[in-house]
Design a protein around this motif. Sequence first.
Motif, PDB file in Angstrom:
ATOM      1  N   LYS A 166      31.714 -55.084  75.982  1.00  0.00           N
ATOM      2  CA  LYS A 166      30.904 -54.786  74.798  1.00  0.00           C
ATOM      3  C   LYS A 166      29.531 -55.451  74.895  1.00  0.00           C
ATOM      4  CE  LYS A 166      34.863 -54.075  71.732  1.00  0.00           C
ATOM      5  NZ  LYS A 166      35.650 -54.564  70.585  1.00  0.00           N
ATOM      6  N   ALA A 167      29.493 -56.666  75.461  1.00  0.00           N
ATOM      7  CA  ALA A 167      28.200 -57.331  75.652  1.00  0.00           C
ATOM      8  C   ALA A 167      27.355 -56.580  76.683  1.00  0.00           C
ATOM      9  CB  ALA A 167      28.416 -58.781  76.088  1.00  0.00           C
ATOM     10  N   ALA A 168      27.997 -56.074  77.724  1.00  0.00           N
ATOM     11  CA  ALA A 168      27.282 -55.271  78.722  1.00  0.00           C
ATOM     12  C   ALA A 168      26.722 -54.000  78.089  1.00  0.00           C
ATOM     13  CB  ALA A 168      28.219 -54.921  79.881  1.00  0.00           C
ATOM     14  N   MET A 169      27.492 -53.407  77.170  1.00  0.00           N
ATOM     15  CA  MET A 169      27.016 -52.213  76.470  1.00  0.00           C
ATOM     16  C   MET A 169      25.819 -52.537  75.582  1.00  0.00           C
ATOM     17  SD  MET A 169      28.569 -49.389  77.208  1.00  0.00           S
ATOM     18  CE  MET A 169      28.297 -48.369  75.749  1.00  0.00           C
ATOM     19  N   ALA A 170      25.847 -53.697  74.922  1.00  0.00           N
ATOM     20  CA  ALA A 170      24.711 -54.100  74.091  1.00  0.00           C
ATOM     21  C   ALA A 170      23.449 -54.240  74.943  1.00  0.00           C
ATOM     22  CB  ALA A 170      25.022 -55.412  73.371  1.00  0.00           C
ATOM     23  N   LYS A 187      24.742 -51.911  83.936  1.00  0.00           N
ATOM     24  CA  LYS A 187      25.556 -52.567  82.912  1.00  0.00           C
ATOM     25  C   LYS A 187      26.564 -51.587  82.297  1.00  0.00           C
ATOM     26  CE  LYS A 187      24.421 -56.905  82.846  1.00  0.00           C
ATOM     27  NZ  LYS A 187      23.996 -56.906  84.250  1.00  0.00           N
ATOM     28  N   THR A 188      26.171 -50.331  82.152  1.00  0.00           N
ATOM     29  CA  THR A 188      27.108 -49.361  81.578  1.00  0.00           C
ATOM     30  C   THR A 188      28.249 -49.081  82.540  1.00  0.00           C
ATOM     31  OG1 THR A 188      25.234 -48.338  80.420  1.00  0.00           O
ATOM     32  CG2 THR A 188      27.308 -47.140  80.423  1.00  0.00           C
ATOM     33  N   GLU A 189      27.953 -48.956  83.823  1.00  0.00           N
ATOM     34  CA  GLU A 189      29.012 -48.752  84.818  1.00  0.00           C
ATOM     35  C   GLU A 189      29.949 -49.957  84.854  1.00  0.00           C
ATOM     36  OE1 GLU A 189      26.820 -45.766  88.015  1.00  0.00           O
ATOM     37  OE2 GLU A 189      26.704 -47.946  88.316  1.00  0.00           O
ATOM     38  N   GLU A 190      29.397 -51.151  84.693  1.00  0.00           N
ATOM     39  CA  GLU A 190      30.235 -52.354  84.620  1.00  0.00           C
ATOM     40  C   GLU A 190      31.145 -52.290  83.388  1.00  0.00           C
ATOM     41  OE1 GLU A 190      29.855 -57.209  84.047  1.00  0.00           O
ATOM     42  OE2 GLU A 190      28.061 -56.020  84.472  1.00  0.00           O
ATOM     43  N   SER A 203      41.189 -45.147  76.914  1.00  0.00           N
ATOM     44  CA  SER A 203      40.802 -45.943  75.743  1.00  0.00           C
ATOM     45  C   SER A 203      39.613 -45.322  75.021  1.00  0.00           C
ATOM     46  CB  SER A 203      40.432 -47.368  76.177  1.00  0.00           C
ATOM     47  OG  SER A 203      39.814 -48.068  75.105  1.00  0.00           O
ATOM     48  N   PRO A 204      39.670 -45.234  73.689  1.00  0.00           N
ATOM     49  CA  PRO A 204      38.519 -44.730  72.930  1.00  0.00           C
ATOM     50  C   PRO A 204      37.267 -45.566  73.131  1.00  0.00           C
ATOM     51  CG  PRO A 204      40.491 -44.756  71.562  1.00  0.00           C
ATOM     52  CD  PRO A 204      40.837 -45.505  72.821  1.00  0.00           C
ATOM     53  N   LEU A 205      37.429 -46.813  73.582  1.00  0.00           N
ATOM     54  CA  LEU A 205      36.265 -47.651  73.846  1.00  0.00           C
ATOM     55  C   LEU A 205      35.370 -47.040  74.920  1.00  0.00           C
ATOM     56  CD1 LEU A 205      38.007 -51.159  73.868  1.00  0.00           C
ATOM     57  CD2 LEU A 205      36.453 -50.289  72.120  1.00  0.00           C
ATOM     58  N   LEU A 206      35.961 -46.220  75.785  1.00  0.00           N
ATOM     59  CA  LEU A 206      35.192 -45.609  76.858  1.00  0.00           C
ATOM     60  C   LEU A 206      34.280 -44.494  76.358  1.00  0.00           C
ATOM     61  CD1 LEU A 206      37.946 -45.488  79.592  1.00  0.00           C
ATOM     62  CD2 LEU A 206      35.690 -46.505  79.901  1.00  0.00           C
ATOM     63  N   SER A 207      34.547 -43.973  75.187  1.00  0.00           N
ATOM     64  CA  SER A 207      33.738 -42.869  74.665  1.00  0.00           C
ATOM     65  C   SER A 207      32.266 -43.239  74.594  1.00  0.00           C
ATOM     66  CB  SER A 207      34.241 -42.448  73.283  1.00  0.00           C
ATOM     67  OG  SER A 207      33.377 -41.506  72.695  1.00  0.00           O
ATOM     68  N   GLY A 208      31.960 -44.388  73.993  1.00  0.00           N
ATOM     69  CA  GLY A 208      30.571 -44.828  73.876  1.00  0.00           C
ATOM     70  C   GLY A 208      29.931 -45.091  75.222  1.00  0.00           C
ATOM     71  N   ALA A 209      30.741 -45.609  76.179  1.00  0.00           N
ATOM     72  CA  ALA A 209      30.196 -45.895  77.509  1.00  0.00           C
ATOM     73  C   ALA A 209      29.853 -44.603  78.248  1.00  0.00           C
ATOM     74  CB  ALA A 209      31.206 -46.724  78.303  1.00  0.00           C
ATOM     75  N   TYR A 210      30.731 -43.601  78.161  1.00  0.00           N
ATOM     76  CA  TYR A 210      30.432 -42.316  78.804  1.00  0.00           C
ATOM     77  C   TYR A 210      29.233 -41.635  78.140  1.00  0.00           C
ATOM     78  CZ  TYR A 210      34.756 -42.452  81.536  1.00  0.00           C
ATOM     79  OH  TYR A 210      35.739 -42.793  82.432  1.00  0.00           O
ATOM     80  N   LYS A 211      29.146 -41.740  76.832  1.00  0.00           N
ATOM     81  CA  LYS A 211      27.979 -41.177  76.144  1.00  0.00           C
ATOM     82  C   LYS A 211      26.698 -41.859  76.630  1.00  0.00           C
ATOM     83  CE  LYS A 211      25.802 -40.758  71.601  1.00  0.00           C
ATOM     84  NZ  LYS A 211      25.840 -41.226  70.195  1.00  0.00           N
ATOM     85  N   ARG A 212      26.736 -43.178  76.801  1.00  0.00           N
ATOM     86  CA  ARG A 212      25.568 -43.911  77.292  1.00  0.00           C
ATOM     87  C   ARG A 212      25.200 -43.452  78.703  1.00  0.00           C
ATOM     88  NH1 ARG A 212      24.737 -48.817  75.530  1.00  0.00           N
ATOM     89  NH2 ARG A 212      25.065 -47.732  73.550  1.00  0.00           N
ATOM     90  N   LEU A 213      26.210 -43.245  79.550  1.00  0.00           N
ATOM     91  CA  LEU A 213      25.932 -42.759  80.899  1.00  0.00           C
ATOM     92  C   LEU A 213      25.282 -41.377  80.851  1.00  0.00           C
ATOM     93  CD1 LEU A 213      29.137 -43.867  82.850  1.00  0.00           C
ATOM     94  CD2 LEU A 213      26.809 -44.728  83.174  1.00  0.00           C
ATOM     95  N   GLY A 214      25.738 -40.550  79.906  1.00  0.00           N
ATOM     96  CA  GLY A 214      25.102 -39.239  79.749  1.00  0.00           C
ATOM     97  C   GLY A 214      23.645 -39.363  79.354  1.00  0.00           C
ATOM     98  N   GLU A 215      23.356 -40.279  78.433  1.00  0.00           N
ATOM     99  CA  GLU A 215      21.973 -40.484  77.980  1.00  0.00           C
ATOM    100  C   GLU A 215      21.092 -40.989  79.114  1.00  0.00           C
ATOM    101  OE1 GLU A 215      23.057 -41.672  73.343  1.00  0.00           O
ATOM    102  OE2 GLU A 215      22.885 -43.226  74.881  1.00  0.00           O
ATOM    103  N   ILE A 216      21.624 -41.911  79.906  1.00  0.00           N
ATOM    104  CA  ILE A 216      20.853 -42.459  81.023  1.00  0.00           C
ATOM    105  C   ILE A 216      20.543 -41.363  82.039  1.00  0.00           C
ATOM    106  CG2 ILE A 216      20.923 -44.047  82.990  1.00  0.00           C
ATOM    107  CD1 ILE A 216      22.713 -45.876  81.171  1.00  0.00           C
ATOM    108  N   HIS A 217      21.542 -40.554  82.366  1.00  0.00           N
ATOM    109  CA  HIS A 217      21.322 -39.500  83.354  1.00  0.00           C
ATOM    110  C   HIS A 217      20.399 -38.401  82.822  1.00  0.00           C
ATOM    111  CE1 HIS A 217      24.646 -41.498  85.476  1.00  0.00           C
ATOM    112  NE2 HIS A 217      24.178 -40.874  86.551  1.00  0.00           N
ATOM    113  N   MET A 218      20.389 -38.180  81.512  1.00  0.00           N
ATOM    114  CA  MET A 218      19.413 -37.268  80.942  1.00  0.00           C
ATOM    115  C   MET A 218      17.999 -37.795  81.147  1.00  0.00           C
ATOM    116  SD  MET A 218      20.879 -35.693  77.371  1.00  0.00           S
ATOM    117  CE  MET A 218      19.326 -34.847  77.100  1.00  0.00           C
ATOM    118  N   ARG A 219      17.826 -39.107  80.922  1.00  0.00           N
ATOM    119  CA  ARG A 219      16.501 -39.700  81.121  1.00  0.00           C
ATOM    120  C   ARG A 219      16.078 -39.617  82.589  1.00  0.00           C
ATOM    121  NH1 ARG A 219      15.172 -43.709  77.192  1.00  0.00           N
ATOM    122  NH2 ARG A 219      13.447 -44.317  78.571  1.00  0.00           N
ATOM    123  N   LYS A 220      17.066 -39.619  83.481  1.00  0.00           N
ATOM    124  CA  LYS A 220      16.778 -39.507  84.915  1.00  0.00           C
ATOM    125  C   LYS A 220      16.696 -38.043  85.364  1.00  0.00           C
ATOM    126  CE  LYS A 220      19.276 -42.406  87.498  1.00  0.00           C
ATOM    127  NZ  LYS A 220      18.401 -43.419  88.141  1.00  0.00           N
TER     128      LYS A 220
END
Length: 251
Positions: A166-170, A187-190, A203-220
Amino acid sequence: LRTLEVFFELFDLWIMLYRLNKIEEALSDVLPACRWRQDDLAIKAKQALAFLRWKQGRHREALAHFHDMEGSLGKTAALCENIGHTYNALGMPKEAEHYFNQSLALVAVNINNASLDNLGGSMMGMAGVYEKREEWPRARRAAQDAYDFYTARDLDRGWTSSLTAKAAMALSKIDLKLGNLEEALKKTEEAVSLFESTSGSDSPLLSGAYKRLGEIHMRKEMWVEARGFFHKAYQLEAIKDAFDLVEIVII
């Protein structure tokens, strides 16, 4: 008594796995029984209800329960931290900062293993306060402090925790905002790896992490990869007991 004790043992697992409907059903029997006892289990039941409402996104109800506990039990580092996170979730950073500072002050005068959990949580909470004020350098420092705290604690204990994730996600959220895409990605991959190892691949906790990875790859401008991560986030978000239609639409 044993039945109630078993419920509270299961509660920690259910809340981590977002089995919120199970908790709601069980609490319909547990709450009256605990209130009748008027002992420590009554307090634990009230706390369980507050956490359930929080996870369900019913933050104002959770806040009312936390303040009720504050009135009956007085201030503790853990309770002040929980109230701070709830105010943050409600978009009230001034009130959140007030309670996080109280939590940090209480930790400082009573340092033990339990209170140290609240140290990391309150540091992460302060990152959220600064983020809402768009004070990005301060937000990143606070998130980095929380991350460093949890990673050091993991090394001492010899195992990893979802709090480190969660700290890595922050950190990744702030780095994404600042345009530090490679740091955000790292940090998101970690976080994904930590969530999978501590909570399971579904785990539902992964939902936010996968969404973040999607956002990062959109920016790329990596559209195919972004779509894949958003799809994974959608699949996990859709099976959560606390179904959030707005979040589903955003993904």
